[in-house]
Scaffold this active site. Structure first.
Site, short mmCIF file in Angstrom:
data_model
loop_
_atom_site.label_atom_id
_atom_site.label_comp_id
_atom_site.label_asym_id
_atom_site.label_seq_id
_atom_site.Cartn_x
_atom_site.Cartn_y
_atom_site.Cartn_z
N SER A 150 0.99 -5.34 -2.34
CA SER A 150 2.32 -4.76 -2.07
C SER A 150 3.15 -5.66 -1.17
CB SER A 150 2.18 -3.42 -1.35
OG SER A 150 1.60 -2.48 -2.18
N HIS B 124 8.30 -2.06 -11.97
CA HIS B 124 7.08 -2.72 -11.52
C HIS B 124 7.00 -4.10 -12.16
CE1 HIS B 124 2.65 -2.51 -10.58
NE2 HIS B 124 2.61 -3.36 -11.57
N HIS C 147 -3.75 -0.05 -9.56
CA HIS C 147 -4.44 0.76 -8.55
C HIS C 147 -5.15 1.95 -9.21
CE1 HIS C 147 -1.11 -1.15 -6.25
NE2 HIS C 147 -2.02 -1.24 -5.30
N TYR D 179 -5.37 4.84 -7.97
CA TYR D 179 -4.57 6.07 -7.77
C TYR D 179 -3.47 6.25 -8.82
CZ TYR D 179 -1.09 3.06 -5.41
OH TYR D 179 -0.19 2.07 -5.12
N GLU D 180 -3.16 5.18 -9.53
CA GLU D 180 -2.15 5.30 -10.59
C GLU D 180 -2.72 6.00 -11.83
OE1 GLU D 180 0.65 1.69 -11.00
OE2 GLU D 180 -1.06 0.86 -9.92
N ALA E 22 -1.74 -4.88 1.49
CA ALA E 22 -1.16 -4.30 2.70
C ALA E 22 -2.12 -3.20 3.13
CB ALA E 22 0.21 -3.71 2.39
N MET F 291 -5.71 1.00 -0.24
CA MET F 291 -6.00 1.72 -1.48
C MET F 291 -6.28 0.76 -2.64
SD MET F 291 -2.89 4.46 -1.17
CE MET F 291 -2.46 5.22 0.41
N SER F 292 -6.83 -0.40 -2.33
CA SER F 292 -7.07 -1.39 -3.41
C SER F 292 -8.26 -2.26 -3.05
CB SER F 292 -5.81 -2.25 -3.58
OG SER F 292 -5.59 -3.05 -2.43
N ASN G 96 1.16 -1.35 9.00
CA ASN G 96 1.46 -0.19 9.87
C ASN G 96 0.18 0.15 10.60
OD1 ASN G 96 0.74 0.70 6.92
ND2 ASN G 96 0.04 2.36 8.24
N HIS H 162 5.93 4.57 2.86
CA HIS H 162 5.79 3.32 2.10
C HIS H 162 6.88 2.31 2.48
CE1 HIS H 162 4.38 0.73 -1.03
NE2 HIS H 162 5.54 0.74 -1.65
N1 HPA Z 1 -3.46 3.71 4.64
C1 HPA Z 1 -3.84 3.42 3.38
N2 HPA Z 1 -3.30 2.46 2.66
C2 HPA Z 1 -2.31 1.73 3.22
C3 HPA Z 1 -1.87 1.97 4.52
C4 HPA Z 1 -2.47 3.01 5.26
O1 HPA Z 1 -2.13 3.29 6.44
N3 HPA Z 1 -0.87 1.06 4.77
C5 HPA Z 1 -0.75 0.30 3.65
N4 HPA Z 1 -1.61 0.71 2.71
#
Ligand code: HPA
Length: 272
Positions: free
Chosen positions: A29, A60, A82, A84-85, A112, A210-211, A234, A246
């Site tokens: 990302s 995308h 991903h 989750y998709e 990320a 998440m990847s 973050n 996001h």
């Molecule tokens: N949690 C999960 N996945 C993420 C995060 C997070 O805080 N930041 C970027 N991808």
């Protein structure tokens, strides 16, 4: 995994190439900009490649970009799939097998991630030293392709030690601060609760995303050397008194884009 499908995808891509790539890059990302640095590039939309998963997200930018980066032949995934998709684990990891079939030996995986380790700050880059598969499944479930790898593949050095050392040396040379740590792969798409983040910290996690975990398992099974880099976009939930979104993830990756580009390019350049 259907080997015939991997070969068909590889054949389609190979016909468009003049040179063989040796390094694969999966760009997470906000980090897809690295593909824009590739010269003499051939770009192939995922939708054109036989058996590649079809992206359902509008806007995308899903494509392979193959060409020269700092004197090395690379193949970059600009956009990944991903779990989750709604893709199966097999779909998520299919491109790794195709890149391997195209001849890559090393795979750089980027993402990320939220910082669990409280000494991290948003904007930090973290070299992944190890991971925790917290996705509740495994991409290698099913019949094993013995030609590709073992039924029970070793994961004790899932992230190649020589590549980690090379990355640390490169960072030092560039005077760039890099963190090291353990990446936890969750399915998402909901972010973690504060309690989950505390649990992951007790379990030894430094960052959560998440990847990455599925691709790295399949890459190890198939004998590739893996380097993993997280951009801490973050602080994970519950650390700061603010909700996650996001937008923050994208803003941070955009802010540190230049450091990320410089770092990865220098690593590719000096890789022997
Ligand atoms: N949690 C999960 N996945 C993420 C995060 C997070 O805080 N930041 C970027 N991808």
């Amino acid at each position: 995994m259907d080997r015939k499908q991997v070969i068909e995808a590889q054949t389609y891509i190979k016909e468009k190439l003049k040179v063989q790539p040796t390094i694969g890059l999966i760009l997470g990302s906000g980090l897809g900009v690295l593909a824009d640095e590739i010269t003499d590039a051939v770009s192939i939309p995922y939708a054109d490649i036989p058996h590649f998963p079809v992206s359902t997200v509008s806007g995308h930018k899903g494509q392979l970009v193959i060409g020269n980066l700092e004197g090395k032949q690379v193949i970059a995934m600009q956009g990944r799939f991903h779990f989750y998709e709604g893709y199966t684990m097999e779909q998520v990891t299919f491109p790794v097998l195709v890149m391997r079939e195209l001849g890559i030996k090393q795979l750089f995986v980027t993402n990320a991630a939220g910082g669990i380790n409280e000494s991290f700050e948003p904007g930090d880059l973290m070299l992944i030293e190890d991971h925790i598969n917290n996705m509740g499944t495994n991409p290698l479930i099913g019949p094993n392709d013995d030609k590709l790898g073992d039924r029970f593949p070793d994961m004790s050095q899932a992230y190649n030690r020589e590549l980690i050392t090379h990355a640390k040396d490169t960072a030092k040379q560039l005077n760039l601060k890099v963190q090291t740590g353990v990446y936890v792969g969750n399915t998402g798409p909901s972010y973690e609760t504060g309690a989950e983040v505390r649990m992951l910290r007790y379990l030894g996690g430094d960052a959560v995303g998440m990847s990455t975990v599925p691709e790295v398992i399949v890459a190890n099974h198939a004998g590739l050397s893996v380097l993993g880099i997280s951009c801490i976009s973050n602080m994970a939930a519950g650390i700061l008194d603010q909700p996650l979104n996001h937008q923050e993830v994208i803003e941070t990756t955009t802010r540190v884009k230049q450091d990320f580009l410089t770092f990865v390019k220098e690593m590719v350049k000096t890789l022997v």
